[in-house]
Design an enzyme around this catalytic site. Structure first.
Site, PDB file in Angstrom:
ATOM      1  N   GLY A 293      73.624 -39.462 -14.612  1.00 33.06           N
ATOM      2  CA  GLY A 293      74.676 -38.729 -14.008  1.00 33.06           C
ATOM      3  C   GLY A 293      75.058 -39.192 -12.528  1.00 33.06           C
TER       4      GLY A 293
ATOM      5  N   GLU B 183      70.394 -43.143 -20.050  1.00 36.04           N
ATOM      6  CA  GLU B 183      70.187 -41.746 -20.966  1.00 36.04           C
ATOM      7  C   GLU B 183      69.570 -42.460 -22.323  1.00 36.04           C
ATOM      8  OE1 GLU B 183      72.872 -42.571 -19.051  1.00 36.04           O
ATOM      9  OE2 GLU B 183      73.613 -40.764 -18.184  1.00 36.04           O
TER      10      GLU B 183
ATOM     11  N   GLU C 173      77.419 -41.932 -12.660  1.00 38.72           N
ATOM     12  CA  GLU C 173      78.713 -41.597 -13.037  1.00 38.72           C
ATOM     13  C   GLU C 173      79.398 -40.571 -11.838  1.00 38.72           C
ATOM     14  OE1 GLU C 173      76.400 -39.614 -16.447  1.00 38.72           O
ATOM     15  OE2 GLU C 173      78.091 -40.583 -17.556  1.00 38.72           O
TER      16      GLU C 173
ATOM     17  N   ALA D 135      71.443 -36.311 -14.180  1.00 39.61           N
ATOM     18  CA  ALA D 135      71.256 -34.920 -14.618  1.00 39.61           C
ATOM     19  C   ALA D 135      69.960 -34.380 -14.557  1.00 39.61           C
ATOM     20  CB  ALA D 135      72.036 -34.570 -15.789  1.00 39.61           C
TER      21      ALA D 135
HETATM   22  N1  CO8 Z   1      66.023 -34.723 -13.647  1.00 41.60           N
HETATM   23  C1  CO8 Z   1      64.876 -33.842 -13.185  1.00 41.60           C
HETATM   24  N2  CO8 Z   1      63.828 -34.452 -12.281  1.00 41.60           N
HETATM   25  C2  CO8 Z   1      63.841 -35.693 -11.926  1.00 41.60           C
HETATM   26  C3  CO8 Z   1      64.641 -36.683 -12.407  1.00 41.60           C
HETATM   27  C4  CO8 Z   1      65.692 -36.263 -13.042  1.00 41.60           C
HETATM   28  N3  CO8 Z   1      66.780 -36.930 -13.694  1.00 41.60           N
HETATM   29  N4  CO8 Z   1      64.580 -37.757 -11.687  1.00 41.60           N
HETATM   30  C5  CO8 Z   1      63.319 -37.658 -11.026  1.00 41.60           C
HETATM   31  N5  CO8 Z   1      62.806 -36.327 -11.070  1.00 41.60           N
HETATM   32  C6  CO8 Z   1      61.982 -35.836 -10.258  1.00 41.60           C
HETATM   33  C7  CO8 Z   1      60.541 -36.236 -11.277  1.00 41.60           C
HETATM   34  O1  CO8 Z   1      60.300 -35.359 -12.395  1.00 41.60           O
HETATM   35  C8  CO8 Z   1      59.636 -36.264 -10.177  1.00 41.60           C
HETATM   36  O2  CO8 Z   1      59.290 -34.815  -9.825  1.00 41.60           O
HETATM   37  P1  CO8 Z   1      57.600 -34.349  -9.823  1.00 41.60           P
HETATM   38  O3  CO8 Z   1      57.034 -34.834  -8.577  1.00 41.60           O
HETATM   39  O4  CO8 Z   1      57.837 -32.694  -9.918  1.00 41.60           O
HETATM   40  O5  CO8 Z   1      56.919 -34.792 -10.862  1.00 41.60           O
HETATM   41  C9  CO8 Z   1      60.302 -36.429  -8.588  1.00 41.60           C
HETATM   42  O6  CO8 Z   1      61.882 -36.444  -9.105  1.00 41.60           O
HETATM   43  C10 CO8 Z   1      60.118 -37.835  -8.421  1.00 41.60           C
HETATM   44  O7  CO8 Z   1      60.330 -38.610  -9.303  1.00 41.60           O
HETATM   45  P2  CO8 Z   1      59.346 -39.975  -9.849  1.00 41.60           P
HETATM   46  O8  CO8 Z   1      57.893 -39.462  -9.552  1.00 41.60           O
HETATM   47  O9  CO8 Z   1      59.614 -39.994 -11.195  1.00 41.60           O
HETATM   48  O10 CO8 Z   1      59.671 -41.083  -8.862  1.00 41.60           O
HETATM   49  P3  CO8 Z   1      59.521 -42.543  -9.000  1.00 41.60           P
HETATM   50  O11 CO8 Z   1      60.140 -43.234  -7.800  1.00 41.60           O
HETATM   51  O12 CO8 Z   1      58.345 -42.970  -9.783  1.00 41.60           O
HETATM   52  O13 CO8 Z   1      60.590 -43.012 -10.128  1.00 41.60           O
HETATM   53  C11 CO8 Z   1      62.908 -42.964 -11.082  1.00 41.60           C
HETATM   54  C12 CO8 Z   1      62.056 -42.861  -9.720  1.00 41.60           C
HETATM   55  C13 CO8 Z   1      62.983 -44.299 -11.852  1.00 41.60           C
HETATM   56  C14 CO8 Z   1      64.470 -42.594 -10.522  1.00 41.60           C
HETATM   57  C15 CO8 Z   1      62.411 -42.056 -12.178  1.00 41.60           C
HETATM   58  O14 CO8 Z   1      62.074 -40.546 -11.723  1.00 41.60           O
HETATM   59  C16 CO8 Z   1      63.361 -41.747 -13.367  1.00 41.60           C
HETATM   60  O15 CO8 Z   1      63.333 -42.599 -14.124  1.00 41.60           O
HETATM   61  N6  CO8 Z   1      64.215 -40.792 -13.405  1.00 41.60           N
HETATM   62  C17 CO8 Z   1      64.918 -40.327 -14.575  1.00 41.60           C
HETATM   63  C18 CO8 Z   1      66.376 -41.062 -14.683  1.00 41.60           C
HETATM   64  C19 CO8 Z   1      67.136 -40.967 -15.648  1.00 41.60           C
HETATM   65  O16 CO8 Z   1      66.658 -41.063 -16.857  1.00 41.60           O
HETATM   66  N7  CO8 Z   1      68.186 -40.488 -15.237  1.00 41.60           N
HETATM   67  C20 CO8 Z   1      69.321 -40.136 -16.442  1.00 41.60           C
HETATM   68  C21 CO8 Z   1      69.143 -38.340 -16.718  1.00 41.60           C
HETATM   69  S1  CO8 Z   1      70.058 -38.001 -17.988  1.00 41.60           S
HETATM   70  C22 CO8 Z   1      71.551 -37.958 -17.423  1.00 41.60           C
HETATM   71  O17 CO8 Z   1      71.792 -38.149 -16.067  1.00 41.60           O
HETATM   72  C23 CO8 Z   1      72.885 -37.376 -18.247  1.00 41.60           C
HETATM   73  C24 CO8 Z   1      74.189 -37.356 -17.412  1.00 41.60           C
HETATM   74  C25 CO8 Z   1      75.267 -36.880 -18.339  1.00 41.60           C
HETATM   75  C26 CO8 Z   1      75.184 -35.339 -18.358  1.00 41.60           C
HETATM   76  C27 CO8 Z   1      76.214 -34.893 -19.624  1.00 41.60           C
HETATM   77  C28 CO8 Z   1      76.844 -33.495 -19.303  1.00 41.60           C
HETATM   78  C29 CO8 Z   1      78.175 -33.541 -20.115  1.00 41.60           C
END
Ligand code: CO8
Length: 258
Positions: A109, A132, A112, A65
């Site tokens: 997400g 998460e 999921e 998400a």
């Molecule tokens: N949300 C927003 N932006 C994101 C997300 C995300 N989940 N993941 C990556 N991005 C963005 C980064 O901020 C970055 O943007 P910018 O260039 O502007 O800084 C761009 O995408 C590229 O990402 P990275 O530079 O971090 O790329 P890397 O190759 O270094 O890393 C990863 C890739 C490992 C995937 C890393 O981006 C990461 O850890 N992302 C977050 C993963 C995460 O924590 N996901 C869980 C999110 S919470 C969730 O999903 C809850 C769902 C349930 C919802 C409930 C509703 C009821």
């Protein structure tokens, strides 16, 4: 219909839906989930579509998400809006088969969303996770429930408590994905699989989907009864007559969804 965050292509009775927010690794924001749920509902209603493939980019199916969009929300806001509830439920109501074709990250997400689909084919570079916990929250759209049914309690606890990623080999071994293919072959393989399903009777493929999903929602006795009655009901269709006649006549069946 033109979308901002997804791309929809329909060919050979298969709808290919690509998540398209490369700047955020296809993070699921409200716009994307609204567009995705309406594109899937539209594909479900479209007579030219008989199977659906949902995919992302090579680097990410979806990295979760959208953390930026969620980070400042209050409990009252997410609860009042029932955040993502309507969209995920709409996706769950699609009656045509949906294959998730996962390359790269399927996290939070994203993992999921892949699990809401009917089955997952993944590329060798796929990485699944429920990270998460690292954000001080828990999974919210199936990461503690569907993942547990896919891979069992031990691995689901491990993934949700540590936030570690599962690679493609482990995902296949654990039953999270149905098959792993070379990364470059993911889309051709998913489309070929979808075309194979599209060639069947849509009455029967919808019934398979309903019956398999029933296995997760009821007792074995009730599930077996549902399956048997659904099997019986197939004998009211022309496709059952055609399918069985074609076998006996040693020819390909021509299903007409009747
Ligand atoms: N949300 C927003 N932006 C994101 C997300 C995300 N989940 N993941 C990556 N991005 C963005 C980064 O901020 C970055 O943007 P910018 O260039 O502007 O800084 C761009 O995408 C590229 O990402 P990275 O530079 O971090 O790329 P890397 O190759 O270094 O890393 C990863 C890739 C490992 C995937 C890393 O981006 C990461 O850890 N992302 C977050 C993963 C995460 O924590 N996901 C869980 C999110 S919470 C969730 O999903 C809850 C769902 C349930 C919802 C409930 C509703 C009821």
């Amino acid at each position: 219909m033109a979308y901002e965050t997804i791309i929809v292509e329909i060919e050979d009775e298969v709808a290919l839906i690509r998540l398209n927010r490369p700047e955020a690794l296809n993070a699921l924001n409200a716009t994307l989930l609204d567009e995705l749920s309406s594109a899937l509902s539209e594909a479900d209603r479209n007579d030219k579509v008989r199977c659906i493939v949902l995919t992302g980019s090579e680097k990410a199916f979806a990295a979760g998400a959208d953390i930026k969009e969620m980070s400042t929300k209050s409990f009252v806001e997410v609860y009042a809006a029932d955040l993502f509830g309507a969209q995920i439920e709409a996706i769950g109501r699609v009656r045509k088969p949906i294959i998730a074709a996962v390359s790269g990250y399927a996290l939070g997400g994203g993992c999921e969303l892949a699990m809401v689909c009917d089955f997952i084919i993944c590329a060798e570079n796929a990485k699944f996770g429920q990270p998460e916990i690292n954000l001080g929250v828990i999974a919210g759209i199936g990461g503690t429930q569907r993942l547990t049914r896919f891979v069992g309690k031990s691995k689901a606890m491990d993934m949700n408590l540590t936030g570690r990623f599962m690679d493609a080999t482990e995902a296949e071994r654990s039953g999270l994905v149905s098959r792993v293919v070379p990364t470059a072959k993911l889309i051709p393989e998913a489309l070929a699989t979808a075309r194979k399903i599209a060639d069947k009777s849509l009455i029967a493929t919808r019934a398979v989907k309903e019956a398999v999903n029933r296995a997760y929602e009821t007792t074995l006795h009730e599930g077996l009864l549902f399956e048997r009655r659904t099997f019986h009901s197939m004998f009211a269709t022309e496709d059952q007559k055609e399918g069985m006649a074609a076998f006996l006549e040693k020819r390909e069946a021509q299903f007409r969804d009747k």
